[in-house]
Motif scaffolding. Structure first.
Motif, short mmCIF file in Angstrom:
data_model
loop_
_atom_site.label_atom_id
_atom_site.label_comp_id
_atom_site.label_asym_id
_atom_site.label_seq_id
_atom_site.Cartn_x
_atom_site.Cartn_y
_atom_site.Cartn_z
N HIS A 13 46.40 131.26 -34.39
CA HIS A 13 46.55 131.77 -33.02
C HIS A 13 46.82 130.61 -32.08
O HIS A 13 45.90 129.92 -31.64
CB HIS A 13 45.32 132.56 -32.60
CG HIS A 13 45.14 133.79 -33.42
ND1 HIS A 13 45.91 134.91 -33.25
CD2 HIS A 13 44.31 134.05 -34.48
CE1 HIS A 13 45.54 135.83 -34.13
NE2 HIS A 13 44.60 135.33 -34.89
N CYS A 42 50.57 134.54 -27.43
CA CYS A 42 50.14 133.87 -28.66
C CYS A 42 51.25 133.98 -29.69
O CYS A 42 52.04 134.93 -29.67
CB CYS A 42 48.86 134.50 -29.18
SG CYS A 42 48.27 133.75 -30.72
N CYS A 44 51.01 134.96 -32.51
CA CYS A 44 50.85 136.18 -33.32
C CYS A 44 51.49 137.39 -32.66
O CYS A 44 51.52 138.46 -33.25
CB CYS A 44 49.37 136.45 -33.59
SG CYS A 44 48.47 137.07 -32.15
N HIS A 63 41.14 135.29 -26.67
CA HIS A 63 41.95 135.71 -27.81
C HIS A 63 41.74 134.77 -29.00
O HIS A 63 41.54 135.21 -30.13
CB HIS A 63 43.42 135.77 -27.42
CG HIS A 63 44.33 136.06 -28.57
ND1 HIS A 63 44.33 137.27 -29.23
CD2 HIS A 63 45.24 135.28 -29.22
CE1 HIS A 63 45.19 137.22 -30.21
NE2 HIS A 63 45.75 136.03 -30.23
#
Ligand SMILES: [Zn+2]
Length: 317
Positions: A13, A42, A44, A63
């Motif tokens: 991340h 991010c 991701c 996060h």
């Protein structure tokens, strides 16, 4: 490693924050006047926005701390406007702040106008945000409600979510029309089509396969003339008419494409691009470039999703 590929990211991340006037998942719409809006994103695919850069950093920290490290995906996408007035293709990408829920979509608005583009965007954004929590089919049918509400424009779409690991892992994929999903296996170099186009051309191939058994070239010629006619769309979808498939097993690279890619680029060339370009964003970009190289005359959109190996422990405080 291919020289054009960056080193494989080792941090699952990796977040970034920046200020902007636009909504992260709705980049065409400005944010209301007010504080200094800032985005947090991010690697991701998670994205959110806050009322200050400081708050965006706080969100990003949450996060990184919260996010799942055992089921991480790195998506990459690209979209290119063909020799048309509008790009009515859209992508949808939803990852929850905890990283437990994900969904991805490619939509292709029917027609060449702003309404078609809007239908595709609404369908992709609504579809993914619902699908991440309730499954692919629920996401697509939620998009159906939204598109019907637009009263006119329509779109086709492919939508994917991870199938639960407790049920064997893999992908849950739904679609309407001629957007596609492919599974690419790097171990064998095989690219497998997971969807079946909802087009008259594909219907003709299936219906007349036996009758034209000895004349495959004639059947192909007959069918190819109808490959652009779709018989299902997001706006007309019902639970019984949407296409659905579940691929159970280990997840590998997943490709979602609009027909501008796969109508122009031969299957083996898509496989070659998936093999050579290990970075998902580079891979998506090369797919759109390939469509132009092969003489494609449509908008092209590709979304490439790479499952990441699970990382043990925490890399951030
Ligand atoms: Zn993340």
């Amino acid at each position: 490693m291919h020289p054009q590929n960056p080193a494989a990211p080792t941090i699952p991340h990796h977040t970034t924050t920046f200020t902007s006037q636009h909504h992260p998942t709705w980049p065409y719409a400005g944010l209301p006047a007010g504080p200094q809006w800032a985005h947090a994103t991010c690697r991701c695919g998670w994205t959110d926005y806050a009322e200050s850069r400081h708050n965006a950093r706080v969100l990003a920290r949450h996060h990184r701390r919260l996010a799942d490290r055992t089921r991480v995906f790195h998506p990459g996408w690209a979209s290119r406007t063909g020799p048309r007035e509008h790009n009515a293709d859209a992508i949808g990408m939803y990852v929850s702040i905890t990283g437990h829920e994900q969904a991805w979509a490619v939509a292709d608005g029917i027609g060449d106008d702003t309404l078609a583009a809007r239908a595709a965007r609404y369908a992709a954004i609504t579809g993914t945000s619902v699908a991440a929590r309730h499954g692919s089919a629920a996401g697509l049918l939620a998009a159906t409600d939204i598109v019907r509400g637009l009263d006119g424009p329509d779109t086709v779409m492919v939508l994917a979510t991870p199938w639960p690991d407790t049920d064997g892992g893999g992908w849950d994929i739904v679609w309407t029309g001629d957007c596609r999903a492919y599974d690419y296996d790097p171990a064998t170099g095989l690219l497998r089509l997971l969807t079946a186009d909802h087009t008259r051309g594909e219907q003709i191939r299936t219906t007349f396969a036996e009758r034209y058994r000895t004349e495959p070239a004639e059947l192909e010629e007959l069918a190819a003339a109808h490959d652009h006619v779709v018989y299902s769309s997001v706006g007309t979808a019902t639970a019984s008419t949407l296409g659905q498939t579940t691929m159970i097993g280990p997840r590998r690279r997943l490709l979602l494409t609009s027909d501008g890619i796969h109508q122009a680029v031969p299957h083996r060339s898509i496989a070659t691009i998936a093999r050579i370009f290990t970075d998902p964003e580079v891979c998506a970009r090369k797919l759109t470039l390939a469509a132009r190289y092969f003489g494609g005359r449509d908008n092209t959109t590709a979304l490439v999703i790479d499952p990441q190996p699970a990382v043990a422990g925490r890399q951030f405080p």
